[in-house]
Design a protein around this motif. Structure first.
Motif, PDB file in Angstrom:
ATOM      1  N   HIS A   1       0.855  -1.183   0.000  1.00  0.00           N
ATOM      2  CA  HIS A   1       0.000   0.000   0.000  1.00  0.00           C
ATOM      3  C   HIS A   1       0.897   1.241   0.000  1.00  0.00           C
ATOM      4  O   HIS A   1       1.621   1.477   0.974  1.00  0.00           O
ATOM      5  N   ILE A   2       0.860   2.016  -1.077  1.00  0.00           N
ATOM      6  CA  ILE A   2       1.692   3.213  -1.189  1.00  0.00           C
ATOM      7  C   ILE A   2       0.776   4.426  -1.069  1.00  0.00           C
ATOM      8  O   ILE A   2      -0.107   4.635  -1.910  1.00  0.00           O
ATOM      9  N   HIS A   3       0.995   5.220  -0.033  1.00  0.00           N
ATOM     10  CA  HIS A   3       0.128   6.348   0.276  1.00  0.00           C
ATOM     11  C   HIS A   3       0.717   7.625  -0.324  1.00  0.00           C
ATOM     12  O   HIS A   3       1.800   8.066   0.072  1.00  0.00           O
TER      13      HIS A   3
ATOM     14  N   THR B   1       0.458  11.776  -1.576  1.00  0.00           N
ATOM     15  CA  THR B   1      -0.168  13.096  -1.445  1.00  0.00           C
ATOM     16  C   THR B   1      -0.115  13.737  -2.832  1.00  0.00           C
ATOM     17  O   THR B   1       0.518  13.204  -3.753  1.00  0.00           O
TER      18      THR B   1
ATOM     19  N   ASP C   1       3.371  14.178  -3.746  1.00  0.00           N
ATOM     20  CA  ASP C   1       4.043  12.945  -4.164  1.00  0.00           C
ATOM     21  C   ASP C   1       3.794  12.623  -5.635  1.00  0.00           C
ATOM     22  O   ASP C   1       4.690  12.153  -6.342  1.00  0.00           O
TER      23      ASP C   1
ATOM     24  N   VAL D   1      -4.240   6.046  -2.507  1.00  0.00           N
ATOM     25  CA  VAL D   1      -3.419   4.868  -2.223  1.00  0.00           C
ATOM     26  C   VAL D   1      -3.302   3.990  -3.459  1.00  0.00           C
ATOM     27  O   VAL D   1      -4.315   3.651  -4.091  1.00  0.00           O
TER      28      VAL D   1
ATOM     29  N   HIS E   1       2.959  -1.090   4.215  1.00  0.00           N
ATOM     30  CA  HIS E   1       2.503   0.267   3.931  1.00  0.00           C
ATOM     31  C   HIS E   1       3.699   1.203   3.812  1.00  0.00           C
ATOM     32  O   HIS E   1       4.626   1.158   4.635  1.00  0.00           O
TER      33      HIS E   1
ATOM     34  N   HIS F   1       4.261   5.324   3.453  1.00  0.00           N
ATOM     35  CA  HIS F   1       3.718   6.676   3.429  1.00  0.00           C
ATOM     36  C   HIS F   1       4.793   7.585   2.828  1.00  0.00           C
ATOM     37  O   HIS F   1       5.838   7.807   3.439  1.00  0.00           O
TER      38      HIS F   1
ATOM     39  N   ASP G   1       4.814  10.839   2.142  1.00  0.00           N
ATOM     40  CA  ASP G   1       4.992  12.079   2.901  1.00  0.00           C
ATOM     41  C   ASP G   1       5.766  13.142   2.131  1.00  0.00           C
ATOM     42  O   ASP G   1       6.662  13.802   2.667  1.00  0.00           O
TER      43      ASP G   1
END
Length: 335
Positions: free
Chosen positions: A3-5, A7, A10, A189, A199, A201, A203
């Motif tokens: 899971h790549i979160h 923004t 990003d 995601v 996971h 994040h 950021d």
């Protein structure tokens, strides 16, 4: 599942690699050498690697599978987060790994399996063990990857060209969902098939997308989510990629087109998997000024690419250069 979160920041900082990276291909090829996955694609390569000179892997490299097991954890330090398009830069980055990073990664590996031989010495921070690692990686690359590097580079560049066109026509989200048939984009995601539930994040750091010849089945990334994010993903393969090319001297037709010295420069860049101007001058026996002049012409023609890394300029073959070198020789006048 991975899971790549993301923004919004990003998405703007997501980028493609510029070509294959030797250290990632070394790690992932070590996995393929011992896990027997992808038999239709890799069995021919496995046979050639195991039977060259009837010795299997070079003696110096036979312990590497202990450091890079095909299942579970492989140390993150073997695949530097910083982009390294040539073998020398990649090895320098691995061998400059801080002792605390070595200890951290090998402690993680020790939780999975006992550390033996040179791997245990690496965990102790031995300088001799680092030297031994450098020799093992260099010898493994020469034995298992260098004979196929032109094909690896050509196929990776072909994938990058396709991804670049996808980005231009459909945007970054289409690139992300095209990384794997099982990819799912549920904003913000990205979900990708993976060996465990993991996971990341981002950021605001963005992510570097790295096409890999020896990545198989599902993407691969760092175990430590604190490291700069890199996602290695599988590419398509020609099933006959290990078949020997028909023997011919590429120098003769190329020399008629480019001239003997410029042909030597182009084929030297191809054989080395990337080299500096100084290395190029030494290998071809020409002056630095002459090497710079010839690489400039080849770069302007779209046959090589040049990037600056630290205090060095590194030249690498582009797909057009590889195609020119490996183009079939003419068979006389057309009827």
């Amino acid at each position: 599942m991975l899971h790549i979160h993301f923004t919004a920041e990003d998405l703007g900082r997501t980028r493609l690699a510029t070509g294959p990276e030797p250290m990632w291909e070394m790690l992932l090829s070590l996995h393929k050498l011992t896990d027997n996955e992808g038999r239709v694609v890799f069995d021919g390569w496995r046979r050639r690697v195991r039977t060259v000179d009837r010795t299997g892997l070079p003696m110096s490299a036979r312990w590497l599978p202990l450091l890079a097991p095909p299942v579970g954890y492989s140390p993150d330090f073997l695949t530097p987060a910083r982009q390294a398009g040539d073998l020398g830069t990649g090895l320098d980055l691995v061998l400059a790994t801080p002792r605390r990073r070595l200890r951290h990664d090998l402690t993680t590996l020790a939780a999975q399996q006992p550390l033996r031989g040179p791997v245990a010495e690496l965990a102790d921070g031995s300088k001799g063990a680092l030297h031994q690692l450098g020799r093992a990686l260099r010898d493994y690359h020469a034995h298992a990857l260098a004979p196929f590097w032109d094909r690896i580079r050509t196929d990776v560049h072909a994938d990058l060209t396709t991804r670049g066109k996808t980005f231009l026509h459909s945007g970054i989200e289409a690139v992300l969902t095209g990384l794997h048939p099982g990819a799912r984009w549920n904003p913000p995601v990205l979900e990708l098939p993976y060996s465990r539930d993991h996971h990341i994040h981002l950021d605001g750091r963005g992510v570097r997308l790295l096409p890999s010849f020896f990545c198989w089945g599902r993407p691969f990334t760092f175990h430590d989510p604190v490291l700069p994010p890199v996602i290695a993903y599988p590419i398509e393969h020609d099933l006959a990629w290990t078949a020997p090319r028909s023997p011919r001297d590429p120098g003769r037709p190329l020399a008629a087109l480019l001239g003997r010295t410029r042909t030597a420069v182009l084929t030297t860049v191809a054989a080395g998997g990337g080299c500096t101007t100084t290395e190029l001058a030494r290998r071809t026996g020409i002056s630095l000024a002459s090497a710079s002049q010839h690489t400039g012409v080849l770069r302007d023609a779209g046959l090589i690419t040049t990037v600056r890394r630290g205090g060095h300029v590194v030249h690498s073959l582009r797909p057009a250069g590889a195609a020119l070198i490996h183009a079939p020789a003419g068979r006389g006048r057309p009827r």
